[in-house]
Design a protein around this motif. Structure first.
Motif, PDB file in Angstrom:
ATOM      1  N   LEU A 315     -59.591 -59.462  44.695  1.00 52.66           N
ATOM      2  CA  LEU A 315     -58.315 -59.539  45.403  1.00 52.66           C
ATOM      3  C   LEU A 315     -57.148 -59.234  44.465  1.00 52.66           C
ATOM      4  N   GLY A 316     -56.911 -60.128  43.511  1.00 47.20           N
ATOM      5  CA  GLY A 316     -55.735 -59.997  42.659  1.00 47.20           C
ATOM      6  C   GLY A 316     -55.670 -58.699  41.886  1.00 47.20           C
ATOM      7  N   VAL A 317     -56.787 -58.286  41.311  1.00 49.65           N
ATOM      8  CA  VAL A 317     -56.796 -57.069  40.494  1.00 49.65           C
ATOM      9  C   VAL A 317     -56.562 -55.820  41.350  1.00 49.65           C
ATOM     10  N   PRO A 318     -57.250 -55.640  42.486  1.00 54.11           N
ATOM     11  CA  PRO A 318     -56.933 -54.484  43.337  1.00 54.11           C
ATOM     12  C   PRO A 318     -55.487 -54.505  43.834  1.00 54.11           C
ATOM     13  N   VAL A 319     -54.968 -55.717  44.128  1.00 51.79           N
ATOM     14  CA  VAL A 319     -53.577 -55.829  44.577  1.00 51.79           C
ATOM     15  C   VAL A 319     -52.631 -55.361  43.473  1.00 51.79           C
ATOM     16  N   ALA A 320     -52.867 -55.858  42.256  1.00 52.88           N
ATOM     17  CA  ALA A 320     -52.022 -55.457  41.127  1.00 52.88           C
ATOM     18  C   ALA A 320     -52.151 -53.964  40.856  1.00 52.88           C
ATOM     19  N   ALA A 321     -53.364 -53.424  40.965  1.00 54.36           N
ATOM     20  CA  ALA A 321     -53.581 -51.997  40.732  1.00 54.36           C
ATOM     21  C   ALA A 321     -52.845 -51.159  41.773  1.00 54.36           C
ATOM     22  N   ALA A 322     -52.951 -51.576  43.043  1.00 58.69           N
ATOM     23  CA  ALA A 322     -52.265 -50.841  44.111  1.00 58.69           C
ATOM     24  C   ALA A 322     -50.755 -50.901  43.925  1.00 58.69           C
ATOM     25  N   THR A 323     -50.248 -52.077  43.532  1.00 56.35           N
ATOM     26  CA  THR A 323     -48.805 -52.247  43.346  1.00 56.35           C
ATOM     27  C   THR A 323     -48.300 -51.419  42.172  1.00 56.35           C
ATOM     28  N   LEU A 324     -48.967 -51.563  41.019  1.00 54.37           N
ATOM     29  CA  LEU A 324     -48.551 -50.819  39.830  1.00 54.37           C
ATOM     30  C   LEU A 324     -48.700 -49.312  40.038  1.00 54.37           C
ATOM     31  N   GLY A 325     -49.819 -48.926  40.632  1.00 55.42           N
ATOM     32  CA  GLY A 325     -50.059 -47.498  40.851  1.00 55.42           C
ATOM     33  C   GLY A 325     -49.028 -46.863  41.746  1.00 55.42           C
ATOM     34  N   THR A 326     -48.590 -47.615  42.775  1.00 55.96           N
ATOM     35  CA  THR A 326     -47.571 -47.096  43.688  1.00 55.96           C
ATOM     36  C   THR A 326     -46.214 -47.025  43.003  1.00 55.96           C
ATOM     37  N   GLN A 327     -45.848 -48.095  42.285  1.00 55.52           N
ATOM     38  CA  GLN A 327     -44.546 -48.149  41.617  1.00 55.52           C
ATOM     39  C   GLN A 327     -44.399 -47.063  40.556  1.00 55.52           C
ATOM     40  N   LEU A 328     -45.488 -46.802  39.832  1.00 48.56           N
ATOM     41  CA  LEU A 328     -45.435 -45.839  38.738  1.00 48.56           C
ATOM     42  C   LEU A 328     -45.818 -44.428  39.171  1.00 48.56           C
ATOM     43  N   GLY A 329     -46.205 -44.273  40.439  1.00 52.25           N
ATOM     44  CA  GLY A 329     -46.580 -42.961  40.941  1.00 52.25           C
ATOM     45  C   GLY A 329     -47.874 -42.430  40.345  1.00 52.25           C
ATOM     46  N   LEU A 330     -48.805 -43.353  40.019  1.00 46.96           N
ATOM     47  CA  LEU A 330     -50.052 -42.957  39.361  1.00 46.96           C
ATOM     48  C   LEU A 330     -51.198 -42.733  40.333  1.00 46.96           C
ATOM     49  N   LEU A 331     -51.033 -43.185  41.580  1.00 42.05           N
ATOM     50  CA  LEU A 331     -52.101 -43.063  42.567  1.00 42.05           C
ATOM     51  C   LEU A 331     -51.687 -42.108  43.677  1.00 42.05           C
ATOM     52  N   SER A 332     -52.657 -41.426  44.247  1.00 42.24           N
ATOM     53  CA  SER A 332     -52.387 -40.501  45.341  1.00 42.24           C
ATOM     54  C   SER A 332     -52.112 -41.266  46.626  1.00 42.24           C
ATOM     55  N   ALA A 333     -51.485 -40.618  47.594  1.00 42.06           N
ATOM     56  CA  ALA A 333     -51.238 -41.231  48.895  1.00 42.06           C
ATOM     57  C   ALA A 333     -52.551 -41.633  49.542  1.00 42.06           C
ATOM     58  N   GLY A 334     -52.653 -42.876  49.923  1.00 40.96           N
ATOM     59  CA  GLY A 334     -53.877 -43.385  50.530  1.00 40.96           C
ATOM     60  C   GLY A 334     -54.783 -44.102  49.554  1.00 40.96           C
ATOM     61  N   GLU A 335     -54.643 -43.798  48.264  1.00 41.97           N
ATOM     62  CA  GLU A 335     -55.517 -44.426  47.276  1.00 41.97           C
ATOM     63  C   GLU A 335     -55.264 -45.931  47.149  1.00 41.97           C
ATOM     64  N   PRO A 336     -54.002 -46.415  47.183  1.00 39.93           N
ATOM     65  CA  PRO A 336     -53.787 -47.866  47.131  1.00 39.93           C
ATOM     66  C   PRO A 336     -54.483 -48.598  48.276  1.00 39.93           C
ATOM     67  N   SER A 337     -54.409 -48.030  49.481  1.00 40.79           N
ATOM     68  CA  SER A 337     -55.079 -48.653  50.628  1.00 40.79           C
ATOM     69  C   SER A 337     -56.591 -48.639  50.452  1.00 40.79           C
ATOM     70  N   ALA A 338     -57.112 -47.593  49.808  1.00 39.85           N
ATOM     71  CA  ALA A 338     -58.551 -47.526  49.545  1.00 39.85           C
ATOM     72  C   ALA A 338     -58.978 -48.662  48.613  1.00 39.85           C
ATOM     73  N   LEU A 339     -58.137 -48.979  47.621  1.00 40.47           N
ATOM     74  CA  LEU A 339     -58.453 -50.079  46.711  1.00 40.47           C
ATOM     75  C   LEU A 339     -58.518 -51.404  47.465  1.00 40.47           C
ATOM     76  N   ILE A 340     -57.576 -51.614  48.384  1.00 38.30           N
ATOM     77  CA  ILE A 340     -57.557 -52.855  49.164  1.00 38.30           C
ATOM     78  C   ILE A 340     -58.741 -52.891  50.130  1.00 38.30           C
TER      79      ILE A 340
END
Length: 367
Positions: A315-340
């Protein structure tokens, strides 16, 4: 109320947080857009909730239990083996989906969530040495993945993130020494007696002050506040958490701030992006199933498979990854939701494993 109502459905045993996440999705970006997850006040309250959730989780890790300490070596060995296998899986998934995030996927699949697994273990009243050992494994994997996440998601900021983790650890050690001194001198009991007489909730005030101070250190050093909350929970637990304080913390966390955080998280997700990028649905499923599979390698050390599945809860780690990745522009569109999505799959698997273990535990005395 969505969490408790969904949990009350007979026979399903759905974790409370699933209902809270779904409620957030309905009123957030994915659904009707009633709330704005980017609102600064909403975000602040959610951060408080996240810190409190991890604080409570830390206080539930039985660090003073001699049986748990005896199982730490095997727990470390299992966590290390899981990490090695997860590294292989991470490379395969990153190559297969062309994302280049092998290290990130490895950390995600090797991680555990004490915030999810330990409450489920307590809810099913699971006991015994193997359960204590898996609690240690979950705590070790959770802490390690929290530290590793900033290093793998954005290597350019790795030195500062590493210093932040060291700063949190150092502050936690200082607090432990100070609190233990006051405990031995009887100061805490005198404060507790005075607080009870005048209805001041002094222990709760001190606990929140320490929590917010550590969270401030974490924020200023760009480390997730989940590390601050979890570290303080371990400190308080190591000293001996008073029952009155435990009830107070549980009340403000489970009664408001915890649910608010999970609703905020659900509201911040844009699940519709998965429909636009169907490949990321497969990625989410692969991450969830992969996490369950890599944690089952604990069987090599004699760990029952259901306990290995419970250690896969995320839970916490995917949430942090999705949040950081979105804020820093490191993840593609849809990838944060895939992590969750992957994290939700592990939560479902953990719940099923809990049901299986409870059934075995209930049937054992009858035999």
């Amino acid at each position: 109320m969505a969490g408790p109502l969904l949990t009350a459905v007979p026979g399903l045993r759905i974790p409370v947080i699933v209902g809270e996440l779904l409620a957030g999705m309905i009123i957030g970006k994915t659904g009707f857009g009633i709330v704005d997850s980017a609102n600064s006040t909403f975000t602040l309250l959610a951060d408080i909730g996240f810190a409190l959730v991890m604080f409570v989780v830390g206080t539930h890790v039985p660090v003073r239990d001699t049986a748990l300490r005896a199982g730490i070596p095997r727990a470390v060995a299992r966590a290390a083996l899981v990490g090695a296998v997860a590294a292989v899986f991470g490379v395969v998934l990153a190559h297969g989906f062309g994302t280049g995030h092998a290290a990130l996927y490895a950390v995600l699949m090797a991680s555990s969530s004490a915030a999810v697994a330990l409450p489920i273990i307590d809810e099913f009243a699971l006991t015994g040495p193997p359960v204590l050992s898996v609690k240690a494994q979950i705590a070790i994997a959770d802490a390690a993945s929290i530290v590793l996440l900033p290093l793998v998601i954005d290597p350019s900021r790795a030195p500062r993130a590493a210093l932040g983790a060291v700063a949190i650890a150092a502050c936690a050690c200082v607090l432990f020494v100070v609190l233990r001194h006051f405990e031995r001198k009887g100061t805490r009991k005198r404060v507790q007696k005075y607080s009870k007489q005048h209805e001041l909730a002094m222990e709760l005030r001190f606990s929140l002050l320490m929590l917010f101070s550590l969270a401030a250190v974490a924020t200023s050093t760009h480390v997730s506040i989940m590390l601050a909350g979890f570290a303080l929970g371990l400190v308080v637990n190591g000293i001996g958490e008073p029952h009155r304080l435990a009830r107070q913390l549980l009340g403000i966390t489970e009664g408001f701030f915890g649910p608010l955080f999970f609703v905020w998280l659900g509201a911040s997700l844009q699940v519709r992006e998965l429909g636009e990028r169907p490949a990321f649905i497969a990625l989410g499923v692969a991450l969830g199933v992969g996490a369950v599979l890599v944690h089952c390698v604990g069987r090599v050390f004699g760990q029952p498979v259901p306990l290995g599945v419970m250690a896969a809860a995320q839970l916490g780690v995917p949430v942090a990854a999705a949040t950081l990745g979105t804020q820093l522009g490191l993840l593609s569109a849809g990838e944060p939701s895939a992590l969750i999505l992957g994290a939700l799959i592990t939560i479902v698997a953990t719940t099923v494993a809990g049901v299986v273990l409870k059934r075995r535990q209930t049937e054992a005395p009858a035999r």
